[in-house]
Design a protein around this motif. Sequence first.
Motif, PDB file in Angstrom:
ATOM      1  N   MET A  88       0.823  -1.201   0.000  1.00  0.00           N
ATOM      2  CA  MET A  88       0.000   0.000   0.000  1.00  0.00           C
ATOM      3  C   MET A  88       0.862   1.257   0.000  1.00  0.00           C
ATOM      4  N   LEU A  89       1.934   1.248   0.808  1.00  0.00           N
ATOM      5  CA  LEU A  89       2.866   2.367   0.828  1.00  0.00           C
ATOM      6  C   LEU A  89       4.095   2.003   0.020  1.00  0.00           C
ATOM      7  N   VAL A  91      -1.886   4.789   9.044  1.00  0.00           N
ATOM      8  CA  VAL A  91      -2.211   4.020   7.845  1.00  0.00           C
ATOM      9  C   VAL A  91      -1.877   2.568   8.148  1.00  0.00           C
ATOM     10  N   PHE A 146       1.916   6.378  -2.107  1.00  0.00           N
ATOM     11  CA  PHE A 146       1.073   5.189  -2.107  1.00  0.00           C
ATOM     12  C   PHE A 146       1.164   4.412  -3.421  1.00  0.00           C
ATOM     13  N   PRO A 191      -5.968   3.790  -0.078  1.00  0.00           N
ATOM     14  CA  PRO A 191      -5.675   3.717   1.353  1.00  0.00           C
ATOM     15  C   PRO A 191      -6.677   4.518   2.177  1.00  0.00           C
TER      16      PRO A 191
END
Length: 307
Positions: free
Chosen positions: A1-2, A208, A221, A227
Amino acid sequence: MLDQIIDARAASLGNGFSVRRILPYRLRRMLGPFIFMDHAGPVNIMPDRVADMDVLPHPHIGLSTVSYLFDGQVTHRDSLGVQQVIRPGEVNWMTAGSGIAHSERFEDPAMLAGGKLEMIQTWVALPEADEERAPTFENYQPDILPVFTDKGIWMRLIAGDAFGLTNTVKTHSPLFYAHVVLEAGTRFGLPRGHAERGAYVAKGSVEVNGHRYGVGQLLVFTPGIDPVLVAHETCTLMLLGGEPLGERFIWWNFVSSRRDRIEQAKADWEAGRIALPPNDNAEFIPLPHDNSRPAGAPHTPPPPPLS
């Protein structure tokens, strides 16, 4: 996601004035068309040192500078003859194109002594077709910038399009840029439809996926992932991104898709072919030279001024 977490680094602009430098980063040169990002302040200095803060006339090519203040004010003067006092909530978009020089002066000693200067400055690289366009400067007042509010959410769209909002700020490629304030516990997402997206934490902190991130961190991201950011406390975020433009070279205040254009800009500034602001032409920042570097050593460009 990151994809990445970029921690801001302290960057000195001289005379004891330092900022948080976010972009460019050695592992991430750009986010969408954004190629530079500084967070300055809050600044608190003695009145007799206010003149040390001034950013003298200096040149740009191939980019747009975007100045956005949280607090305080700064006076912009450029080679088009524009003189503009920049205040909080306004969007000040200067497109350098083929070449422009400008200065930023801090002309209110009480403001700086009271710690009332805080600003974000970004540079947006231009598409190749616009790199040599005529320079322009536009000031957009807060009342023409759309604001969205909901429970625990306040957001102003600075430029581009996001969450179904658009405005009249003239951009040259698809992007989004927004100022967001969240109350503690508020959940918030990122705008869809953009290839590259990030959130910079300017104040407070967010979570997050159970991890907490704070002031001075840019969260980049993964494309295609949506997210959820949860405000751990009242926080201020700058959301930004857009479509990538391809490789860009950056040296001092110059950005271009061509290395030779950077060299031409250096020569133009040294030869006086980029005009100074007509109402601020008594001094300027000379082209930096690194005489300490041995022949053949890799060249690291000097740090840019605030804009």
